[in-house]
Design an enzyme around this catalytic site. Structure first.
Site, short mmCIF file in Angstrom:
data_model
loop_
_atom_site.label_atom_id
_atom_site.label_comp_id
_atom_site.label_asym_id
_atom_site.label_seq_id
_atom_site.Cartn_x
_atom_site.Cartn_y
_atom_site.Cartn_z
N LYS A 57 19.67 37.63 91.19
CA LYS A 57 19.18 38.07 89.88
C LYS A 57 19.64 37.11 88.78
O LYS A 57 18.86 36.76 87.88
CB LYS A 57 19.68 39.49 89.59
CG LYS A 57 19.07 40.55 90.50
CD LYS A 57 19.75 41.90 90.30
CE LYS A 57 19.23 42.92 91.28
NZ LYS A 57 19.91 44.22 91.16
N ALA A 73 24.06 42.29 88.25
CA ALA A 73 24.84 43.19 89.09
C ALA A 73 23.95 43.84 90.15
O ALA A 73 22.72 43.89 90.00
CB ALA A 73 25.50 44.27 88.23
N ASP A 74 24.59 44.33 91.18
CA ASP A 74 23.89 45.11 92.19
C ASP A 74 24.88 46.08 92.82
O ASP A 74 26.10 45.85 92.76
CB ASP A 74 23.26 44.22 93.27
CG ASP A 74 22.19 45.00 94.03
OD1 ASP A 74 21.08 45.13 93.49
OD2 ASP A 74 22.47 45.50 95.14
N GLN A 75 24.34 47.14 93.40
CA GLN A 75 25.18 48.16 94.03
C GLN A 75 24.58 48.56 95.36
O GLN A 75 23.37 48.71 95.49
CB GLN A 75 25.29 49.38 93.12
CG GLN A 75 26.27 50.43 93.64
CD GLN A 75 26.42 51.60 92.68
OE1 GLN A 75 25.44 52.29 92.41
NE2 GLN A 75 27.61 51.82 92.18
#
Length: 197
Positions: A57, A73-75
Site C-alpha cells: 500500500k 497499515a494492514d491487519q
C-alpha cells in the site's frame, strides 16, 4: 511536511485525528484477497502477510507524493491457522463469529512509514483476544443490534463498542486491536521531526 494515510479505513483515520495529526487520505488500491492467497501459497507467516500488504500500500502511494510521509497499515486475524477476511454479509459474519467462539485469536497489525517511494520504518504488533462461549441467542441479538458495522471489521466487532461483550479476555495493545499500532508510529514521526518532540 504532509502526512498521507494510504488507507480508506475510517477507524485508522479517527485514531490519527484523535491524536492531533493533520493528514490527507489517499487510499491505496490493492487486491488484498489475491495477495493473501499468493503469500499463503508461498508459506508466508500471517505477520509477514500483514507487513507485506502494508508495504505494498505504501509503495502504491509514496512514489507519487514526493517528500511527504506516507502511513500504510494492514491487519490480519488468525485463529487455529485460519486467516480471516472481512465478512461479505451478515451470514458470513455469523459463521466467522461461531468459528471464533470460545477460542483465542490473534490480531496482527502492521504499519509502515514511507517517504520518496521507500519504506523508512516498519512495525508489527500482535494482540491475543479470547472470545467467550456466548449463546446463539446472544449472537443473533448482537448481529441485529450491531448491523452492517460488523462488515467493516475483520473480526466482525468493534471493541470500543458493543463488540466488547463478545470477549472474556484481551491481551495486547488497544491501538493494535483497532488496526494501527499508534504509539510506535507517533515515536517515529517525532524522530523524523514531523511531530514535536
Amino acid at each position: 511536511m504532509t502526512i498521507i494515510l494510504a488507507s480508506a479505513s475510517a477507524s485508522r483515520a479517527a485514531l490519527l485525528r484523535s491524536a492531533g495529526l493533520e493528514f490527507d487520505v489517499q487510499p491505496a488500491r490493492v487486491d488484498e484477497e489475491e495477495i493473501k492467497l499468493a503469500l499463503r501459497a508461498e508459506g508466508a507467516t500471517p505477520q509477514r502477510a500483514a507487513e507485506a500488504l502494508a508495504e505494498l500500500k505504501a509503495h502504491r502511494v509514496s512514489p507519487k507524493t514526493g517528500e511527504d510521509f506516507v502511513i500504510a497499515a494492514d491487519q490480519m486475524l488468525v485463529c487455529e491457522d485460519r486467516w480471516y477476511d472481512k465478512p461479505r454479509d451478515i451470514g458470513e459474519a455469523r459463521e466467522h463469529l461461531l468459528s471464533l467462539r470460545g477460542k483465542n485469536h490473534d490480531l496482527i497489525s502492521a504499519v509502515v512509514l514511507a517517504r520518496g517511494g521507500s519504506i523508512i520504518w516498519r512495525h508489527v504488533d500482535i494482540a491475543t483476544l479470547t472470545m467467550r462461549n456466548f449463546s446463539e441467542d446472544f449472537l443473533d441479538a448482537y448481529l441485529a443490534q450491531a448491523g452492517e458495522a460488523v462488515l467493516h471489521s475483520v473480526g466482525c466487532y468493534q471493541l470500543e463498542g458493543l463488540g466488547v461483550q463478545l470477549f472474556s479476555r484481551i491481551r495486547g495493545d488497544f491501538f493494535t486491536i483497532l488496526g494501527l499500532p499508534l504509539l510506535p508510529l507517533l515515536d517515529i514521526l517525532r524522530e523524523n521531526k514531523v511531530l514535536r518532540a
